[in-house]
Scaffold this motif. Structure first.
Motif, short mmCIF file in Angstrom:
data_model
loop_
_atom_site.label_atom_id
_atom_site.label_comp_id
_atom_site.label_asym_id
_atom_site.label_seq_id
_atom_site.Cartn_x
_atom_site.Cartn_y
_atom_site.Cartn_z
N PRO A 72 14.30 11.35 17.30
CA PRO A 72 13.35 10.48 16.61
C PRO A 72 13.97 9.87 15.36
O PRO A 72 14.94 10.37 14.80
N TYR A 114 13.67 9.31 11.70
CA TYR A 114 13.01 9.84 10.50
C TYR A 114 12.75 8.74 9.47
O TYR A 114 11.68 8.71 8.86
N TYR A 153 9.74 6.78 10.32
CA TYR A 153 8.56 7.62 10.17
C TYR A 153 8.15 7.69 8.69
O TYR A 153 6.97 7.54 8.36
N PHE A 172 9.98 17.54 10.30
CA PHE A 172 9.74 16.38 11.16
C PHE A 172 10.38 16.58 12.53
O PHE A 172 9.75 16.37 13.56
N PHE A 173 11.64 17.01 12.54
CA PHE A 173 12.36 17.19 13.80
C PHE A 173 11.69 18.26 14.66
O PHE A 173 11.50 18.08 15.86
N GLU A 197 8.52 19.21 14.61
CA GLU A 197 7.25 18.67 15.13
C GLU A 197 7.48 17.72 16.30
O GLU A 197 6.74 17.74 17.28
N ARG A 198 8.51 16.87 16.21
CA ARG A 198 8.81 15.94 17.30
C ARG A 198 9.27 16.69 18.54
O ARG A 198 8.92 16.32 19.66
N GLN A 199 10.06 17.75 18.36
CA GLN A 199 10.51 18.55 19.50
C GLN A 199 9.33 19.23 20.18
O GLN A 199 9.23 19.26 21.41
N ALA A 204 6.22 18.22 20.11
CA ALA A 204 5.42 17.18 20.76
C ALA A 204 6.06 16.74 22.07
O ALA A 204 5.36 16.48 23.06
N ARG A 205 7.38 16.68 22.09
CA ARG A 205 8.07 16.22 23.30
C ARG A 205 8.11 17.27 24.40
O ARG A 205 7.89 16.99 25.56
#
Length: 73
Positions: A32, A34, A37, A56-57, A59-61, A63-64
């Motif tokens: 993602p 950053y 974002y 952030f990383f 949370e993105r992991q 979510a993915r």
């Protein structure tokens, strides 16, 4: 090219193009962006705190990949 300087407008175009290429490559690999974002949060949601990159990383992991759950069900 010799020793002639590149015009500022042309340099900005190269810089913007390079950023877009890097962003596209990262998104293709699932990394993602950053910086975008943070910019989005500052413009659209100024009341929300800005997480650090590690948060952030993570949370993105989650979510993915579903937070440890594999598959859709």
């Amino acid at each position: 090219m010799g020793t002639a300087l590149v015009p500022a407008s042309q340099y900005q175009l190269y810089k913007r193009t390079w950023r877009r290429l890097v962003q596209t490559a990262r998104l293709c690999c699932g990394v993602p962006d950053y910086d975008n974002y943070v910019r989005h949060l500052m413009e659209k949601h100024p009341e929300r705190p800005i997480p650090d990159y590690a948060t952030f990383f993570r949370e993105r992991q989650e979510a993915r990949y579903g937070g440890g759950r594999f598959g859709c069900c």
